[in-house]
Design an enzyme around this catalytic site. Structure first.
Site, PDB file in Angstrom:
ATOM      1  N   CYS A   1      48.577  42.673  42.326  1.00 56.42           N
ATOM      2  CA  CYS A   1      48.006  41.321  42.194  1.00 56.42           C
ATOM      3  C   CYS A   1      48.608  40.542  41.033  1.00 56.42           C
ATOM      4  O   CYS A   1      48.967  39.373  41.176  1.00 56.42           O
ATOM      5  CB  CYS A   1      46.490  41.387  42.106  1.00 56.42           C
ATOM      6  SG  CYS A   1      45.826  42.229  40.659  1.00 56.42           S
TER       7      CYS A   1
ATOM      8  N   HIS B   1      41.513  42.348  38.744  1.00 55.90           N
ATOM      9  CA  HIS B   1      42.118  41.669  39.892  1.00 55.90           C
ATOM     10  C   HIS B   1      42.278  40.184  39.607  1.00 55.90           C
ATOM     11  O   HIS B   1      41.425  39.564  38.965  1.00 55.90           O
ATOM     12  CB  HIS B   1      41.264  41.849  41.149  1.00 55.90           C
ATOM     13  CG  HIS B   1      41.909  41.260  42.368  1.00 55.90           C
ATOM     14  ND1 HIS B   1      43.031  41.809  42.954  1.00 55.90           N
ATOM     15  CD2 HIS B   1      41.619  40.152  43.082  1.00 55.90           C
ATOM     16  CE1 HIS B   1      43.393  41.064  43.991  1.00 55.90           C
ATOM     17  NE2 HIS B   1      42.552  40.057  44.085  1.00 55.90           N
TER      18      HIS B   1
ATOM     19  N   GLN C   1      46.495  36.268  47.725  1.00 61.80           N
ATOM     20  CA  GLN C   1      46.468  37.443  46.862  1.00 61.80           C
ATOM     21  C   GLN C   1      47.147  38.632  47.534  1.00 61.80           C
ATOM     22  O   GLN C   1      47.508  38.570  48.698  1.00 61.80           O
ATOM     23  CB  GLN C   1      45.022  37.813  46.550  1.00 61.80           C
ATOM     24  CG  GLN C   1      44.248  38.227  47.794  1.00 61.80           C
ATOM     25  CD  GLN C   1      42.797  38.526  47.496  1.00 61.80           C
ATOM     26  OE1 GLN C   1      42.404  38.673  46.366  1.00 61.80           O
ATOM     27  NE2 GLN C   1      41.983  38.637  48.531  1.00 61.80           N
TER      28      GLN C   1
END
Length: 166
Positions: free
Chosen positions: A73, A125, A137
């Site tokens: 990410c 994240h 993402q």
């Protein structure tokens, strides 16, 4: 006497010219907020478009910065934003310290969303808000770079902060 008067008038004229020059130069540095906002929106659109070019690129935890064969990410976010002059640290926890805080209800395209998906009190994240309740993402092997719903998702339920870094 005329010479002295001429010198005084000359000095006053120079003072007026310098004052006007400083005032004019200073006003050139100020740009209307609407122009800046339009530029931010344009950059956000470019970032999102660039990110979408990597749809389906595999997820790999700890993927090296700067490579495009696989992302995690934060390497994905770092890579895409760097293309448009926004330098971010490698990890999501450090990325969350950059930019200006944004309330969840005020998210706009290009804002970064940070979550604590394993609920251990640490950001782990990051995703890119692309508007209409969606994020761009990458988050799991087998999924890779994708577009997901934000509202009601794990990323929404474990939301920690959002940042405007543009």
């Amino acid at each position: 006497m005329t010479n002295t008067t001429n010198k005084r008038v000359g000095k006053k004229m120079i003072g007026v010219v310098l004052s006007l020059s400083v005032a004019f130069a200073g006003s050139m540095l100020l740009t209307p907020k609407t122009t800046h906002a339009a530029t931010d929106a344009q950059v956000a659109s470019k970032i999102i478009a660039k990110g979408k070019q990597y749809m389906g690129t595999p997820y790999r935890f700890g993927a090296k910065a700067g490579i495009t064969s696989a992302f995690d990410c934060s390497s994905f976010v770092q890579y895409i934003y760097k293309k448009y002059g926004v330098n971010l640290p490698r990890g999501s926890k450090d990325q969350a310290k950059r930019g200006v805080k944004v309330l969840k209800k005020n998210l706009k395209k290009g804002d970064l969303i940070f979550s604590d998906t394993n609920r251990d009190g640490k950001i782990n994240h990051v995703s890119i808000y692309i508007g209409n309740g969606k994020v761009l993402q990458t988050y799991r092997v087998g999924i890779g770079v994708t577009i997901s719903n934000f509202k009601g998702s794990i990323w929404d339920r474990t939301f920690v902060t959002a940042r405007d870094v543009i």
